[in-house]
Enzyme design. Structure first.
Site, short mmCIF file in Angstrom:
data_model
loop_
_atom_site.label_atom_id
_atom_site.label_comp_id
_atom_site.label_asym_id
_atom_site.label_seq_id
_atom_site.Cartn_x
_atom_site.Cartn_y
_atom_site.Cartn_z
N CYS A 124 12.49 -91.21 15.95
CA CYS A 124 11.64 -90.31 16.74
C CYS A 124 11.95 -88.85 16.42
CB CYS A 124 11.86 -90.55 18.22
SG CYS A 124 11.65 -92.26 18.70
N GLY A 129 3.85 -80.34 18.38
CA GLY A 129 4.00 -79.01 17.80
C GLY A 129 5.00 -78.95 16.66
N GLY A 131 5.60 -81.03 13.26
CA GLY A 131 5.32 -82.05 12.26
C GLY A 131 6.14 -81.75 11.03
N ARG A 268 -17.31 -111.12 -11.97
CA ARG A 268 -18.59 -110.48 -11.59
C ARG A 268 -19.44 -110.23 -12.84
NH1 ARG A 268 -22.63 -109.57 -8.00
NH2 ARG A 268 -23.42 -107.44 -8.14
N GLU A 364 6.58 -89.47 6.57
CA GLU A 364 7.92 -89.23 5.98
C GLU A 364 7.94 -87.98 5.10
OE1 GLU A 364 10.31 -92.54 4.94
OE2 GLU A 364 9.30 -93.85 6.36
C1 LIG Z 1 0.74 -93.57 11.23
C2 LIG Z 1 1.85 -92.57 11.30
C3 LIG Z 1 3.16 -93.02 11.50
C4 LIG Z 1 4.19 -92.10 11.63
N1 LIG Z 1 5.46 -92.54 11.93
C5 LIG Z 1 6.41 -91.64 12.28
C6 LIG Z 1 7.70 -92.05 12.78
O1 LIG Z 1 8.00 -93.25 12.84
N2 LIG Z 1 8.57 -91.11 13.19
C7 LIG Z 1 8.29 -89.78 13.15
O2 LIG Z 1 9.12 -88.98 13.55
N3 LIG Z 1 7.10 -89.34 12.64
C8 LIG Z 1 6.15 -90.23 12.23
N4 LIG Z 1 4.94 -89.80 11.76
C9 LIG Z 1 4.68 -88.37 11.68
C10 LIG Z 1 4.55 -87.85 10.27
O3 LIG Z 1 5.78 -87.83 9.63
C11 LIG Z 1 3.87 -86.46 10.36
O4 LIG Z 1 2.52 -86.72 10.69
C12 LIG Z 1 3.99 -85.65 9.10
O5 LIG Z 1 5.31 -85.25 8.88
C13 LIG Z 1 3.09 -84.41 9.10
O6 LIG Z 1 3.18 -83.72 10.29
P1 LIG Z 1 1.81 -83.31 11.04
O7 LIG Z 1 0.99 -84.54 11.19
O8 LIG Z 1 2.16 -82.57 12.28
O9 LIG Z 1 1.06 -82.37 10.04
P2 LIG Z 1 1.29 -80.77 9.84
O10 LIG Z 1 2.72 -80.49 9.67
O11 LIG Z 1 0.55 -80.07 10.91
O12 LIG Z 1 0.55 -80.55 8.47
C14 LIG Z 1 -0.87 -80.47 8.36
C15 LIG Z 1 -1.19 -80.13 6.91
O13 LIG Z 1 -0.60 -78.87 6.56
C16 LIG Z 1 0.23 -79.02 5.43
N5 LIG Z 1 1.38 -78.12 5.55
C17 LIG Z 1 2.17 -77.91 6.65
N6 LIG Z 1 3.12 -77.01 6.37
C18 LIG Z 1 2.95 -76.66 5.07
C19 LIG Z 1 3.62 -75.78 4.19
N7 LIG Z 1 4.71 -75.09 4.58
N8 LIG Z 1 3.16 -75.65 2.93
C20 LIG Z 1 2.09 -76.37 2.50
N9 LIG Z 1 1.41 -77.23 3.29
C21 LIG Z 1 1.84 -77.36 4.55
C22 LIG Z 1 0.66 -80.48 5.46
O14 LIG Z 1 1.06 -80.93 4.16
C23 LIG Z 1 -0.60 -81.16 5.93
O15 LIG Z 1 -1.48 -81.35 4.86
C24 LIG Z 1 3.92 -90.70 11.55
C25 LIG Z 1 2.62 -90.27 11.28
C26 LIG Z 1 1.59 -91.17 11.17
C27 LIG Z 1 0.20 -90.66 10.92
#
Ligand SMILES: Cc1cc2nc3c(=O)[nH]c(=O)nc-3n(C[C@H](O)[C@H](O)[C@H](O)COP(=O)(O)OP(=O)(O)OC[C@H]3O[C@@H](n4cnc5c(N)ncnc54)[C@H](O)[C@@H]3O)c2cc1C
Length: 378
Positions: A124, A129, A131, A268, A364
């Site tokens: 977790c 806020g 990611g 096919r 990841e």
């Molecule tokens: C199905 C699923 C399972 C998951 N499982 C887990 C879990 O078990 N444990 C856990 O902790 N998390 C988990 N996650 C979370 C996942 O690791 C995050 O979604 C991921 O790290 C991206 O964070 P975000 O979604 O907030 O995107 P954001 O960080 O908001 O990014 C949005 C976009 O902006 C880009 N971006 C952001 N910052 C930069 C930068 N500095 N330079 C260039 N581009 C950038 C990103 O590459 C992306 O394209 C899971 C997510 C999903 C969808």
């Protein structure tokens, strides 16, 4: 010396996983996807077969495997169903912080009872806020007498609603950002721990993804992994290793998509001959297999580098994750193309492969973040 031959033992692990995946996962994958449900029966069978808790040392009841063997198994699981693979291998992601940073007493206390039964674990980290930017974690671990009190909401947590054990990254010092993070083991059932509703996902629908909510969760100081402030390092070390598994799932997923496209192209018939006789289709199939083989080599290189403790292991795992997931997206999209209209229909497996592949580029650590890490290393 570079040797691409598998040892007899490695072949045995791969065959065990391939056999298991084909018998126990492939037949139910489409239904689990449709119902958006993780099959607990598969968890029990994987546990019985020794295909769970792969990286946990044998003395604590795990399979005691190294990164290379785990990559072989992850490829086979990924070929069968990436969603189920994500959930099963999610145990490795969640348990790695304990394996890497737990004391002997913590390993005995947490890993042994966990591994004795077919259970799931969850890592977790992510929040609404926080990611890509881990330093923004706002879940707090406030210190009271000899306990920490955890408060916060974790988003998108794999196995979130099914886990028996959570490893939670929380801030014990907000002023220090990433350096103020700490890692805690939180058993499910601890007062104040609950999970939110199941997320409705595009792909990998067989894996359970939810919010994990922590409300005044009291955790003994003995459940903290490593020192206060070590949470960022623990997270980075965990994800760097686990990413090899993501790359391997991508290799398996793309391999399955290629095989489905190849088999379809042979039978096919259009313009009086199998579409596999048309050069344009042949080129697509050839490009698919080139990409799968390349990604596998990169994945194996990363796995080997971790085994040997090479300094470039982290870059190799970022490269493998990036390449294999981008490759899986491309190959699965092309597989849909080879099947034409039928590829777009749920009656055939390839549209699921395409939906499942997308997540590999996101979780990841997104592929943009991987590229940033690689660029920094250069
Ligand atoms: C199905 C699923 C399972 C998951 N499982 C887990 C879990 O078990 N444990 C856990 O902790 N998390 C988990 N996650 C979370 C996942 O690791 C995050 O979604 C991921 O790290 C991206 O964070 P975000 O979604 O907030 O995107 P954001 O960080 O908001 O990014 C949005 C976009 O902006 C880009 N971006 C952001 N910052 C930069 C930068 N500095 N330079 C260039 N581009 C950038 C990103 O590459 C992306 O394209 C899971 C997510 C999903 C969808």
């Amino acid at each position: 010396m570079v040797d691409f031959e598998l040892s007899a033992e490695q072949q045995a692990f791969r065959d065990l996983a391939r056999d298991f995946a084909r018998k126990e996962i492939v037949p139910i994958a489409a239904e689990c996807d449709e119902r958006s449900e993780f099959p607990l029966e598969v968890l029990k069978k994987a546990h019985r077969a020794g295909l769970l808790n792969l990286e946990v040392p044998e003395e604590y009841g795990g399979a005691g495997l190294g990164p290379f063997e785990i990559a072989l198994i992850a490829e086979e699981m990924g070929a069968a169903c990436a969603g189920i693979a994500t959930s099963l291998l999610g145990n490795g992601l969640a348990l790695l912080p304990i394996i890497l940073y737990g004391t002997a007493e913590q390993k005995e206390r947490f890993l042994s009872p966990f591994c004795a039964e077919p259970k799931l674990a969850a890592f977790c980290l992510t929040e609404s806020g926080a990611g890509s930017d881990i330093s923004a974690v706002s879940t707090t671990g406030r210190w009271g007498e000899d306990v920490y009190v955890l408060n916060g909401v974790k988003s998108f947590i794999t196995n979130g609603g099914l886990a028996s054990l959570y490893v939670v990254i929380a801030s014990t010092d907000r002023r220090r950002g990433a350096r103020g993070l700490s890692a805690f083991v939180v058993p499910a059932g601890t007062i104040g721990v609950s999970s939110g509703k199941k997320e409705r996902k595009m792909g990998q629908r067989a894996s359970d993804t939810r919010e994990v909510i922590l409300e005044d969760v009291r955790i003994l100081a003995g459940n903290r992994l490593g020192n206060e402030g070590q949470g960022f390092r623990i997270t980075v070390d965990t994800l760097n290793r686990a990413r090899v598994g993501v790359a391997a799932i991508g290799v398996g997923l793309a391999r399955a998509a290629f095989e489905a496209a190849r088999d379809y192209a042979r039978q096919r018939v259009q313009f009086g001959q199998p579409i596999a006789s048309h050069q344009a289709v042949q080129m697509m199939l050839a490009d698919m297999v080139i990409a799968v083989d390349t990604a596998r080599l990169m994945t194996w290189r990363a796995a080997r580098a971790f085994e040997k403790g090479e300094p470039e292991a982290e870059r190799y795992s970022a490269e493998a994750k990036c390449y294999a997931s981008d490759m899986a997206m491309r190959v699965t999209t092309d597989a849909v193309q080879v099947l034409g209209g039928y590829g777009y229909m749920r009656d055939y497996p390839v549209e699921k492969y395409m939906r499942d592949a997308k997540l590999l580029q996101i979780y990841e650590g997104t592929n943009q973040i991987q590229r940033l890490m690689i660029a920094r290393r250069l």
